[in-house]
Design a protein around this motif. Structure first.
Motif, PDB file in Angstrom:
ATOM      1  N   ASP A  12       6.015   8.097  -3.354  1.00 57.73           N
ATOM      2  CA  ASP A  12       5.612   6.929  -2.568  1.00 57.73           C
ATOM      3  C   ASP A  12       5.528   5.719  -3.482  1.00 57.73           C
ATOM      4  O   ASP A  12       4.753   5.702  -4.435  1.00 57.73           O
ATOM      5  CB  ASP A  12       4.257   7.169  -1.895  1.00 57.73           C
ATOM      6  CG  ASP A  12       3.703   5.902  -1.242  1.00 57.73           C
ATOM      7  OD1 ASP A  12       4.504   5.091  -0.727  1.00 57.73           O
ATOM      8  OD2 ASP A  12       2.464   5.719  -1.247  1.00 57.73           O
ATOM      9  N   GLY A  14       4.174   2.456  -3.513  1.00 56.55           N
ATOM     10  CA  GLY A  14       3.221   1.615  -2.802  1.00 56.55           C
ATOM     11  C   GLY A  14       3.177   0.194  -3.324  1.00 56.55           C
ATOM     12  O   GLY A  14       3.874  -0.167  -4.279  1.00 56.55           O
ATOM     13  N   CYS A  83       9.414   7.521   0.048  1.00 54.68           N
ATOM     14  CA  CYS A  83       9.008   6.464   0.972  1.00 54.68           C
ATOM     15  C   CYS A  83       8.448   5.301   0.163  1.00 54.68           C
ATOM     16  O   CYS A  83       8.334   5.386  -1.060  1.00 54.68           O
ATOM     17  CB  CYS A  83       7.972   6.970   1.981  1.00 54.68           C
ATOM     18  SG  CYS A  83       6.356   7.357   1.262  1.00 54.68           S
ATOM     19  N   ASP A 255       6.277   3.940   4.333  1.00 48.65           N
ATOM     20  CA  ASP A 255       5.034   4.569   3.876  1.00 48.65           C
ATOM     21  C   ASP A 255       4.033   4.758   5.007  1.00 48.65           C
ATOM     22  O   ASP A 255       3.272   5.729   5.025  1.00 48.65           O
ATOM     23  CB  ASP A 255       4.412   3.790   2.713  1.00 48.65           C
ATOM     24  CG  ASP A 255       4.166   2.320   3.024  1.00 48.65           C
ATOM     25  OD1 ASP A 255       4.499   1.846   4.126  1.00 48.65           O
ATOM     26  OD2 ASP A 255       3.636   1.619   2.132  1.00 48.65           O
ATOM     27  N   SER A 259       2.399   8.307   5.918  1.00 48.77           N
ATOM     28  CA  SER A 259       0.945   8.494   5.894  1.00 48.77           C
ATOM     29  C   SER A 259       0.469   9.147   7.185  1.00 48.77           C
ATOM     30  O   SER A 259      -0.352  10.070   7.180  1.00 48.77           O
ATOM     31  CB  SER A 259       0.231   7.149   5.701  1.00 48.77           C
ATOM     32  OG  SER A 259       0.437   6.648   4.407  1.00 48.77           O
ATOM     33  N   ALA A 455       0.983   9.071   1.446  1.00 42.47           N
ATOM     34  CA  ALA A 455       2.336   8.934   1.977  1.00 42.47           C
ATOM     35  C   ALA A 455       3.322   9.804   1.204  1.00 42.47           C
ATOM     36  O   ALA A 455       4.299  10.301   1.785  1.00 42.47           O
ATOM     37  CB  ALA A 455       2.766   7.468   1.933  1.00 42.47           C
TER      38      ALA A 455
END
Length: 467
Positions: A12, A14, A83, A255, A259, A455
């Motif tokens: 992930d 982020g 993601c 994401d 999640s 995620a």
């Protein structure tokens, strides 16, 4: 010696950190995980209107996380799911690599800095309301906001076309990672990420090319292969920290969807995620773009298996609380005291959790405005001599974060959809008892703190379940 098992790697990317997990394809349990702050934010020449990140730093954080996982585990990886933060766009120059027999031994997830633009993130606000109003009208059920990929590309086409001329590919940063891992020439993008850019027909699964082309949009660099969530985008080109070359890599996902996918156990659950921003979402089985447009504050994004997520996505979440904490820390330094942020958080949560912290004070914490109200600012009301205790202020701030979400997606909407429980997740939420109390106060529904809700876990789970 550990018994051999089939594993999946989830990544992930982020807004502030990269998270990586390895899970068993059989038990769906996490067997290893790593995370690293990217520290990728870079100053923008547009000041506060621009928000961009250094892509090589993000890639370096991915490299660092994967490198810290046991090679014995990585050799057993049979699926890779990826993601990342939605809406943002990065551009790059794809040129064919020369054959290099030694590359497999030294493969590193990287791209030369001169061949990649910054990541213009979802927080970018260079497209003001006047600019957005002048854009061509889309036929999509999803509006286009500042920070969305197509809006950002329109801005560059109209204001700095020379920047676009340096690149021949674009995608989300997670799409770039997939392209690098698989050695793809054509960029693959999932319907989840494409829909988050604007000017995308979700039912038909295609860009609004005619509308874009008629308005001098750089259509040639748009991702050319649209894929459904869960599809494989290609095979790992080279062995990567022990992960065998030829391992399937799933098309990059959003994401938010990942999640929710990690947490959603029942169709009567809604998922609340509070990290940098805040989202409340549930699966809406009855939504059809041609029949329903939703409300101004609730949007419907592609999920999995043809379903849609009803989402209230606030720009203001943990970022607002973090700004308050940093401000307190700065004030303390100006007064001659140095206090670690961790201590500030600890004290605020303790004070705000007390019943005495409940007051009439009202804080609207919309420091970043909202997509449906970009010019909205934060405000404080009902200040009296009795409402200036630190615990009261923090409690009112946390209450304001949740009330803002409640204004976007009220309890009545959840009840009409048959939602019976909220599952909470996110770094800004799990450790904050005050936020948890305010969720129960505003929504009057049972609250469960999600387990394995990152995620990255959802991305790994998605490639397992869709292969």
């Amino acid at each position: 010696m550990a018994q051999s098992q089939e594993l999946a790697l989830g990544i992930d990317l982020g807004t502030t950190s990269v998270k990586v997990v390895v899970i068993s394809t059989q038990s769906k349990q996490i067997v290893s995980k790593q995370s690293k702050d990217t520290q990728a934010n870079v100053p923008s020449d547009l000041g506060i209107e621009g928000n961009k990140q250094d892509v090589p730093k993000i890639l370096s954080a991915v490299h660092s996380c994967v490198s810290r996982i046991s090679r014995d585990l990585l050799r057993q990886v049979v699926h890779i799911g990826i993601c990342g933060q939605m809406h943002g766009v990065t551009l790059w120059d794809h040129s064919a690599q020369e054959d290099d027999d030694d590359l497999e031994e030294k493969f590193k997830l990287e791209i030369p800095k001169e061949k990649v633009s910054p990541l213009y993130t979802w927080q970018d606000s260079r497209c003001d309301p006047e600019f957005l109003a002048a854009l061509p009208k889309s036929k999509s059920h999803l509006p286009t906001h500042s920070g969305y990929g197509c809006a950002t590309l329109f801005w560059f086409a109209k204001n700095k076309p020379e920047k676009l001329s340096k690149y021949n590919r674009c995608g989300t940063v997670q799409d770039l990672v997939v392209a690098l891992l698989c050695g793809r020439s054509k960029v693959a993008i999932s319907t989840q990420n494409a829909a988050s850019w604007g000017y995308f027909q979700t039912e038909e699964g295609c860009w609004e090319i005619d509308i874009l082309a008629e308005n001098d949009f750089p259509t040639k660099i748009l991702p050319s292969e649209i894929m459904k969530p869960g599809q494989s985008a290609g095979l790992l080109q080279y062995t990567w920290f022990g992960i065998p070359a030829g391992t399937p890599v799933g098309v990059a996902l959003g994401d938010l969807q990942c999640s929710v996918y990690a947490l959603l156990k029942n169709p009567t659950d809604a998922v609340l995620n509070i990290s940098t921003s805040a989202q409340l979402a549930y699966v809406d089985p009855f939504f059809t773009p041609k029949l329903t447009t939703g409300t101004e504050t609730i949007q419907h994004f592609p999920y999995f298996e043809g379903k849609y997520l009803a989402v209230a996505a606030s720009l203001n979440g943990g970022n607002c609380l973090a700004t308050f904490v940093k401000t307190l820390q700065q004030w303390s330094m100006e007064l001659g005291f140095s206090i670690p942020q961790s201590k500030v958080w600890e004290k605020l949560i303790a004070l705000g959790s007390e019943d005495a912290a409940i007051s009439e004070l009202e804080i609207l914490p919309t420091l970043l405005g909202e997509r449906h109200a970009p010019e909205q600012t934060a405000s404080v009301n009902k200040i009296t001599l009795d409402t200036l205790q630190l615990g009261q202020i923090f409690r009112a701030l946390c209450s304001g974060v949740i009330k803002n979400l409640h204004d976007m997606m009220p309890l009545e909407i959840l009840q009409k959809a048959g939602i019976q429980r909220i599952v909470g997740n996110g770094s800004g939420f799990v450790r904050n008892l005050v936020l948890q109390k305010e969720v129960q106060r505003w929504y009057e529904l049972p609250l469960e703190i999600g387990q394995s809700g990152d995620a990255a876990f959802g991305a790994a789970l998605a490639v397992i379940n869709h292969n």
